[in-house]
Design an enzyme around this catalytic site. Structure first.
Site, PDB file in Angstrom:
ATOM      1  NE  ARG A  53      30.238  35.014-125.489  1.00 60.60           N
ATOM      2  CZ  ARG A  53      30.078  36.287-125.844  1.00 60.60           C
ATOM      3  NH1 ARG A  53      30.385  37.250-125.001  1.00 60.60           N
ATOM      4  NH2 ARG A  53      29.612  36.601-127.044  1.00 60.60           N
ATOM      5  NE  ARG A  65      32.913  36.696-128.674  1.00 56.01           N
ATOM      6  CZ  ARG A  65      32.219  37.773-129.015  1.00 56.01           C
ATOM      7  NH1 ARG A  65      32.635  38.980-128.625  1.00 56.01           N
ATOM      8  NH2 ARG A  65      31.119  37.665-129.746  1.00 56.01           N
ATOM      9  CE  LYS A 113      34.133  35.687-132.001  1.00 58.18           C
ATOM     10  NZ  LYS A 113      33.289  34.562-132.482  1.00 58.18           N
ATOM     11  CG  HIS A 129      32.491  30.352-124.911  1.00 56.07           C
ATOM     12  ND1 HIS A 129      32.976  31.586-125.298  1.00 56.07           N
ATOM     13  CD2 HIS A 129      31.418  30.117-125.701  1.00 56.07           C
ATOM     14  CE1 HIS A 129      32.243  32.060-126.285  1.00 56.07           C
ATOM     15  NE2 HIS A 129      31.282  31.200-126.543  1.00 56.07           N
ATOM     16  CE1 TYR A 142      24.214  31.278-124.158  1.00 54.10           C
ATOM     17  CE2 TYR A 142      23.877  33.038-125.738  1.00 54.10           C
ATOM     18  CZ  TYR A 142      24.711  32.147-125.104  1.00 54.10           C
ATOM     19  OH  TYR A 142      26.041  32.122-125.420  1.00 54.10           O
ATOM     20  CG  HIS A 180      25.756  37.065-129.770  1.00 55.13           C
ATOM     21  ND1 HIS A 180      24.856  36.383-128.990  1.00 55.13           N
ATOM     22  CD2 HIS A 180      26.966  36.476-129.544  1.00 55.13           C
ATOM     23  CE1 HIS A 180      25.491  35.436-128.323  1.00 55.13           C
ATOM     24  NE2 HIS A 180      26.766  35.476-128.641  1.00 55.13           N
TER      25      HIS A 180
END
Length: 326
Positions: A275, A178, A202, A272, A307, A298
């Site tokens: 990504r 990110r 995150k 993004h 995806y 994730h």
């Protein structure tokens, strides 16, 4: 970073109908301040996430205050539903309603745990289901053209900017990290011997991500020129702005958008989108979903599964275009 409970709650402290300098204060300002600290310090949320959560909670509290509510313990689920319904009537999108409902559920769960309210009334707050749109992405050829054009521009440019921008593009596409993760990279986070980069993602979760040879070479080329911009305040940050400070996410976004303009057929997807492209191209190349989940950081495999839908849609598009009986 400033205390989330002080700096981030200023926009929602004044009750509806008062000026920012008014004597009356929002009846729940102290509670919101504590919740902001909880998000930032205990849950490790980014400043952007804290602002978003407190903004959504603040809109609800302003709605309640305007209707004379001064005690959170007296608020009922029906009032929360009326708040969501009012936003829906004003044209709020389903995704916006879902996000705000989630923020309010988190707030009341925390309030119950901290004995601010006796019951978590928001647990039953539901919002419209949001259809998951496939993110726009670029093709393999688009990515190759993008990086080749950036390298050619850097070769003709004077100063470190071109080398830095190429390294940014190569790392974003090569690793799928990110923007915030890229901006937080320090020089010691890249291990050229193993071809990996250590990323703080995150929630403060650390992961190690593979980084290809082109990206490693681009980073080396930039680091050779980094001293031209480095200042005492630069610290160990890999990527710097022109004044020597750690690079800002807005600058990274500008670099990507500018570079994409060199590929006319490519959608302007932003950082993004690189990504998304990296994940899609990995799966198209035969990578398994679990590995891609680990690379992207994730928390849920369901997030990564989108995806596979992109790849499936491309297969269907090729079939419809090529098969005589499609």
């Amino acid at each position: 970073m400033a205390s989330a409970g002080t700096a981030l709650t200023k926009p929602i402290l004044a009750p509806v109908g008062t000026s920012s300098a008014g004597q009356d204060r929002h009846p729940w300002s102290a509670v919101v301040a504590r919740y902001g600290d909880h998000l930032a310090l205990e849950r490790g949320c980014s400043e952007h996430t804290v602002r978003a959560y407190l903004g959504d909670v603040g809109e609800l509290l302003d709605f309640l205050a305007a209707r004379g509510r001064t005690d959170l313990a007296e608020v009922g689920l029906a009032e929360l539903r009326r708040w969501l319904a009012a936003q829906q009537d004003d044209g709020a999108a389903a995704a916006t309603l879902a996000r705000r409902a989630g923020a309010v559920r988190g707030f009341f769960a925390w309030a119950k745990d901290n004995r601010i309210v006796p019951v978590d009334i928001a647990g039953g707050l539901r919002s419209p289901k949001v259809g998951r749109a496939l993110p726009r992405t670029i093709t393999r050829n688009d990515a190759r053209e993008l990086l080749d054009a950036a390298a050619a521009a850097a070769a003709e440019a004077e100063g470190p900017r071109g080398a830095r921008d190429v390294a940014i593009l190569e790392v974003l596409y090569g690793s799928g990290i990110r923007v915030s993760e890229l901006c937080g990279l320090d020089i010691g986070d890249i291990d050229a011997a193993t071809g990996t980069v250590r990323v703080l993602g995150k929630g403060g979760k650390e992961r190690v991500v593979p980084l290809g040879v082109p990206a490693l070479r681009a980073v080396d080329a930039w680091l050779a020129q980094r001293p031209q911009w480095a200042r005492p305040a630069s610290g160990h940050a890999i990527f710097l702005g022109v004044r020597g400070g750690r690079i800002d996410p807005a600058v990274v976004r500008r670099v990507v958008h500018t570079a994409l303009r060199a590929v006319p057929q490519a959608p302007d997807v932003g950082p993004h989108g690189l990504r998304h492209a990296m994940a899609t191209h990995l799966l198209e190349g035969g990578a398994d979903l679990r590995s891609v989940q680990e690379i992207l950081g994730h928390a849920s495999l369901a997030t990564t599964q989108i995806y596979t839908h992109i790849s499936d849609e491309r297969l269907r598009a090729v079939y419809r275009q090529a098969h005589p009986r499609a």
